[in-house]
Design an enzyme around this catalytic site. Sequence first.
Site, PDB file in Angstrom:
ATOM      1  N   THR A  16       0.534  -1.402   0.078  1.00 30.22           N
ATOM      2  CA  THR A  16       0.066  -0.229  -0.639  1.00 30.22           C
ATOM      3  C   THR A  16       0.415   1.339   0.214  1.00 30.22           C
ATOM      4  O   THR A  16       0.410   2.327  -0.076  1.00 30.22           O
ATOM      5  CB  THR A  16      -0.341  -0.009   0.744  1.00 30.22           C
ATOM      6  OG1 THR A  16      -0.504  -0.082   2.015  1.00 30.22           O
ATOM      7  CG2 THR A  16      -2.238  -0.930   1.418  1.00 30.22           C
ATOM      8  N   SER A 141      17.317  -7.212   2.920  1.00 33.11           N
ATOM      9  CA  SER A 141      18.089  -6.347   3.000  1.00 33.11           C
ATOM     10  C   SER A 141      19.649  -6.474   3.649  1.00 33.11           C
ATOM     11  O   SER A 141      20.189  -7.792   3.716  1.00 33.11           O
ATOM     12  CB  SER A 141      17.240  -5.509   4.716  1.00 33.11           C
ATOM     13  OG  SER A 141      18.572  -4.588   4.898  1.00 33.11           O
ATOM     14  N   TYR A 154      16.151  -7.487  13.382  1.00 33.51           N
ATOM     15  CA  TYR A 154      15.380  -6.975  11.979  1.00 33.51           C
ATOM     16  C   TYR A 154      17.057  -7.730  10.884  1.00 33.51           C
ATOM     17  O   TYR A 154      16.145  -8.914  10.175  1.00 33.51           O
ATOM     18  CB  TYR A 154      15.975  -5.612  11.404  1.00 33.51           C
ATOM     19  CG  TYR A 154      15.300  -5.923  10.408  1.00 33.51           C
ATOM     20  CD1 TYR A 154      14.463  -5.545   9.931  1.00 33.51           C
ATOM     21  CD2 TYR A 154      16.370  -5.248   9.231  1.00 33.51           C
ATOM     22  CE1 TYR A 154      14.505  -4.808   8.254  1.00 33.51           C
ATOM     23  CE2 TYR A 154      16.236  -4.698   8.461  1.00 33.51           C
ATOM     24  CZ  TYR A 154      15.066  -4.597   7.367  1.00 33.51           C
ATOM     25  OH  TYR A 154      14.627  -4.594   5.879  1.00 33.51           O
TER      26      TYR A 154
END
Length: 264
Positions: A16, A141, A154
């Site tokens: 989105t 990443s 993360y």
Amino acid sequence: MLIDLSGKTALVTGSTQGIGAAIAAGLAAAGARVAVNGRGKESVDAAVARLGKGGSGGAFLAAPGDVATDEGAEAVFAAVPDVDILVNNLGVFGSRPALEIGDAEWRRYFDTNVLTAVRMIRHYLPGMTGRSWGRIQNIASDSAVAIPAEMIHYGMSKTALLAVSRGFAKEAAGTGVTVNSVIAGPTHTGGVEDFVYELVDRDLPWDEAQRAFMREHRPQSLLQRLIEPEEIAHMVVYLSSPFASATTGGAVRVDGGYVDSILP
């Protein structure tokens, strides 16, 4: 290079806004029918309307549902039963001192950033192999390779995602389906702007804050600026195309030279 994805259906999770929205727009511009995903119907409908006005020329459909949950994933599967291109972009990130990350937070990062991709691949891969064509990309990443001290939870999740990609590429061996990771470097999104201001002086104008962040926290970058979402999308569109038919099981870097290594 003219990339034509006409007749292909794509699903981009977490699309989105930010990188996901840029990927959705890029795939649609190449002719794909793109399912836009987010947790809520309202935000997804708004994104579909916004992307449709963006002049990409492609078709968009709404596929709301929190794919980090079984119920949300089932809602997405019902909206989009089969896809030719799956981009697992959904992810969470944030900074926290290593010794302050509790068990629940570790689980949340693993469930959202890793298990969600596994859940989506498990559902869509059989259809792709049955049709002898498909493209799966997991958005990883630079933190998967160069673990940042301020968010090792993360980094852990993105490292695991590289293993997921390589493993499912082996599962799809010889079928005409490719599975890859895209290692995105520090990218300019709204969420990253918030993250930057967690680490540098909030009173700085954005351009100065960005430069300070890169200088103080990401000095390895050869690009010496944040990457724009559209630059990540360009690589994803290429990997989604027939031109990338011999690229599978890889970790392809769009990191601005951040990772100081010839190989990931």
